[in-house]
Every structure is written in structure tokens, then in C-alpha cells.
Motif scaffolding. Structure first.
Motif, mmCIF file in Angstrom:
data_model
loop_
_atom_site.group_PDB
_atom_site.id
_atom_site.type_symbol
_atom_site.label_atom_id
_atom_site.label_comp_id
_atom_site.label_asym_id
_atom_site.label_seq_id
_atom_site.Cartn_x
_atom_site.Cartn_y
_atom_site.Cartn_z
ATOM 1 N N VAL A 70 0.866 -1.176 -0.193
ATOM 2 C CA VAL A 70 0.117 -0.023 -0.092
ATOM 3 C C VAL A 70 0.898 1.364 0.015
ATOM 4 O O VAL A 70 1.563 1.324 0.812
ATOM 5 C CB VAL A 70 -0.866 -0.157 1.357
ATOM 6 C CG1 VAL A 70 -1.549 1.367 1.259
ATOM 7 C CG2 VAL A 70 -1.787 -1.221 1.318
ATOM 8 N N PRO A 71 0.668 2.093 -0.942
ATOM 9 C CA PRO A 71 1.682 3.297 -0.896
ATOM 10 C C PRO A 71 1.034 4.278 -0.059
ATOM 11 O O PRO A 71 0.137 4.146 0.606
ATOM 12 C CB PRO A 71 1.356 3.995 -2.515
ATOM 13 C CG PRO A 71 -0.011 3.504 -2.874
ATOM 14 C CD PRO A 71 -0.112 1.919 -2.012
ATOM 15 N N PRO A 72 1.933 5.421 0.147
ATOM 16 C CA PRO A 72 1.487 6.509 1.216
ATOM 17 C C PRO A 72 0.175 6.999 1.029
ATOM 18 O O PRO A 72 -0.351 7.264 2.021
ATOM 19 C CB PRO A 72 2.673 7.325 1.307
ATOM 20 C CG PRO A 72 3.920 6.535 0.924
ATOM 21 C CD PRO A 72 3.347 5.423 -0.357
ATOM 22 N N GLN A 73 -0.249 7.166 -0.145
ATOM 23 C CA GLN A 73 -1.367 7.767 -0.508
ATOM 24 C C GLN A 73 -2.559 7.103 -0.038
ATOM 25 O O GLN A 73 -3.586 7.282 0.505
ATOM 26 C CB GLN A 73 -1.630 7.915 -2.015
ATOM 27 C CG GLN A 73 -0.824 9.041 -2.524
ATOM 28 C CD GLN A 73 0.543 8.287 -3.010
ATOM 29 O OE1 GLN A 73 0.938 7.336 -2.650
ATOM 30 N NE2 GLN A 73 1.191 9.132 -3.754
ATOM 31 N N GLY A 74 -2.391 5.638 -0.192
ATOM 32 C CA GLY A 74 -3.339 4.584 0.540
ATOM 33 C C GLY A 74 -3.395 4.710 2.016
ATOM 34 O O GLY A 74 -4.672 4.630 2.525
ATOM 35 N N LEU A 79 -6.413 7.012 6.779
ATOM 36 C CA LEU A 79 -6.502 7.910 7.880
ATOM 37 C C LEU A 79 -7.494 8.702 7.692
ATOM 38 O O LEU A 79 -8.137 9.055 8.922
ATOM 39 C CB LEU A 79 -5.222 8.431 8.060
ATOM 40 C CG LEU A 79 -4.901 9.639 9.441
ATOM 41 C CD1 LEU A 79 -5.252 8.519 10.665
ATOM 42 C CD2 LEU A 79 -3.706 10.341 9.414
ATOM 43 N N ASN A 80 -7.681 9.390 6.563
ATOM 44 C CA ASN A 80 -8.757 10.299 6.463
ATOM 45 C C ASN A 80 -10.133 9.626 6.666
ATOM 46 O O ASN A 80 -10.845 10.361 7.153
ATOM 47 C CB ASN A 80 -8.734 10.838 4.799
ATOM 48 C CG ASN A 80 -7.658 11.708 4.851
ATOM 49 O OD1 ASN A 80 -7.094 12.508 5.776
ATOM 50 N ND2 ASN A 80 -7.017 11.916 3.576
ATOM 51 N N ALA A 81 -10.435 8.414 6.110
ATOM 52 C CA ALA A 81 -11.437 7.569 6.530
ATOM 53 C C ALA A 81 -11.916 7.379 7.704
ATOM 54 O O ALA A 81 -12.750 7.672 8.366
ATOM 55 C CB ALA A 81 -11.569 6.404 5.644
ATOM 56 N N ILE A 99 10.202 0.563 15.474
ATOM 57 C CA ILE A 99 8.687 0.678 14.872
ATOM 58 C C ILE A 99 8.833 1.340 13.718
ATOM 59 O O ILE A 99 9.490 2.538 13.585
ATOM 60 C CB ILE A 99 7.618 1.514 15.803
ATOM 61 C CG1 ILE A 99 7.546 0.848 17.173
ATOM 62 C CG2 ILE A 99 6.365 1.542 15.135
ATOM 63 C CD1 ILE A 99 7.065 -0.635 17.351
ATOM 64 N N MET A 100 8.340 0.732 12.394
ATOM 65 C CA MET A 100 8.262 1.396 11.199
ATOM 66 C C MET A 100 7.200 2.815 11.454
ATOM 67 O O MET A 100 6.420 2.652 11.767
ATOM 68 C CB MET A 100 7.903 0.634 10.117
ATOM 69 C CG MET A 100 8.587 -0.713 9.687
ATOM 70 S SD MET A 100 8.093 -1.635 8.547
ATOM 71 C CE MET A 100 8.228 -0.398 7.292
ATOM 72 N N PRO A 101 7.970 4.048 11.101
ATOM 73 C CA PRO A 101 7.061 5.022 10.994
ATOM 74 C C PRO A 101 6.172 5.085 9.980
ATOM 75 O O PRO A 101 6.120 4.320 8.942
ATOM 76 C CB PRO A 101 8.157 6.444 10.743
ATOM 77 C CG PRO A 101 9.400 5.569 10.007
ATOM 78 C CD PRO A 101 9.305 4.011 10.558
ATOM 79 N N PRO A 102 5.139 5.986 10.013
ATOM 80 C CA PRO A 102 3.992 5.830 9.254
ATOM 81 C C PRO A 102 4.410 6.262 7.877
ATOM 82 O O PRO A 102 5.085 7.112 7.550
ATOM 83 C CB PRO A 102 3.108 6.787 9.934
ATOM 84 C CG PRO A 102 3.301 7.201 11.413
ATOM 85 C CD PRO A 102 4.843 6.606 11.337
ATOM 86 N N SER A 103 3.740 5.756 6.752
ATOM 87 C CA SER A 103 3.994 6.007 5.460
ATOM 88 C C SER A 103 3.124 7.305 4.770
ATOM 89 O O SER A 103 1.884 7.034 4.905
ATOM 90 C CB SER A 103 3.721 4.762 4.734
ATOM 91 O OG SER A 103 3.839 4.806 3.431
ATOM 92 N N THR A 104 3.754 8.143 4.836
ATOM 93 C CA THR A 104 3.165 9.528 4.281
ATOM 94 C C THR A 104 3.757 10.060 3.219
ATOM 95 O O THR A 104 5.075 9.996 2.957
ATOM 96 C CB THR A 104 3.342 10.765 5.765
ATOM 97 O OG1 THR A 104 4.632 10.683 5.964
ATOM 98 C CG2 THR A 104 2.387 9.894 6.842
ATOM 99 N N THR A 105 3.231 10.980 2.326
ATOM 100 C CA THR A 105 3.742 11.535 1.389
ATOM 101 C C THR A 105 4.620 12.698 1.795
ATOM 102 O O THR A 105 5.245 13.134 0.978
ATOM 103 C CB THR A 105 2.735 12.071 0.481
ATOM 104 O OG1 THR A 105 1.782 12.903 1.033
ATOM 105 C CG2 THR A 105 1.942 10.909 -0.078
ATOM 106 N N LYS A 106 4.495 13.418 2.964
ATOM 107 C CA LYS A 106 5.114 14.525 3.210
ATOM 108 C C LYS A 106 5.969 14.046 4.464
ATOM 109 O O LYS A 106 5.730 13.092 5.196
ATOM 110 C CB LYS A 106 4.367 15.573 3.850
ATOM 111 C CG LYS A 106 3.430 16.137 2.713
ATOM 112 C CD LYS A 106 2.583 17.450 3.028
ATOM 113 C CE LYS A 106 1.417 17.130 3.594
ATOM 114 N NZ LYS A 106 0.565 18.368 3.962
#
Length: 139
Positions: A70-74, A79-81, A99-106
Motif C-alpha cells: 500500500v503506497p503512502p497515498q493509500g 487515516l482520512n476515512a 517501529i516502522m514510522p507511518p508511510s506518508t507523502t510528506k
């Protein structure tokens, strides 16, 4: 009289925030978070944004911060949902060691500052040394 030399400003916060506020995450260790929440008269519903359900703090609900394929956009869409489904819940972002940090676009600091929600950034070590203010309720 105006000062002519620059002020010595440190990059981290020197004073804690009494409460997490929308658009202003606060930083705590797991122990500090449990301690501060115990002081609240009304306990918020908390979701932990982490890489595995086993990493959730007892009593907190799981929200995946990374998923294989799942890419960061997903991840951000999930999270938005979640924000729409749970409008009053708090988000605990797991940035502890290992812990792996959250996958985010920014960058995570920028991304969390754009979220209109109470956010606890959970760290392993000294929460005074982070880019976010420490959460400390008045005594």
C-alpha cells in the motif's frame, strides 16, 4: 532599545503544552501518555497509528500506519476515512524505536501538523528532545 544580536533559540520546545490541540501534536513516552490520560476527567477514545496491532498500548485501538503493497497515498486515505468515522477520537502516532514510522507523502512533522485532531506522538526516549512540545497537564 532593540537587540541587535540574534536571540539564542533552540530547535526544540522548552515549555510543555497542557493539552493536545488540533494541528499541534504533543510528544510523550508511553509511560507519560498513560500517566497524563489517567489525570483526565473524561477519557478519550485513542487509536494507535502503528505498524502492528501487537504494538498498541493496552486499551488503545489499532490503526495501520504501514501495509505491505500500500503506497503512502493509500495509508493517508485510510487515516482520512478514520477521521470521518471517529470524529472525536485521538490519534497516537507510534514513533518508538524499532517501529516502522507511518508511510506518508510528506515529512511526518509536516503531515501531523496538517491534521485537525488531537495527536500524541509516542517516543521511546526523552520527550523533551523532540520537535513537538511535551504534553504535561498542570499539577
Amino acid at each position: 532599545m532593540r537587540r541587535r544580536e540574534p536571540l539564542n533559540v533552540e530547535p526544540n520546545w522548552r515549555h510543555p503544552l497542557p493539552m493536545p490541540m488540533p494541528y499541534q501534536p504533543v510528544c510523550v513516552t508511553q509511560f507519560e501518555a498513560i500517566e497524563q490520560i489517567a489525570k483526565l476527567s473524561s477519557k478519550p477514545r485513542i487509536f494507535m497509528w502503528t505498524d502492528a496491532e501487537r504494538n498498541c498500548i493496552n486499551g488503545w485501538e489499532f490503526l495501520a500506519s504501514v501495509r505491505q503493497g500500500v503506497p503512502p497515498q493509500g495509508i493517508e486515505a485510510e487515516l482520512n476515512a478514520w477521521m470521518e468515522q471517529y470524529p472525536n477520537a485521538w490519534l497516537a502516532v507510534d514513533l518508538r524505536d524499532g517501529i516502522m514510522p507511518p508511510s506518508t507523502t510528506k515529512p511526518i512533522e509536516e503531515y501531523l501538523a496538517s491534521i485537525p485532531r488531537q495527536i500524541l506522538v509516542i517516543v521511546s526516549g526523552d520527550s523533551n528532545r523532540e520537535v513537538w512540545p511535551k504534553w504535561s497537564l498542570p499539577v
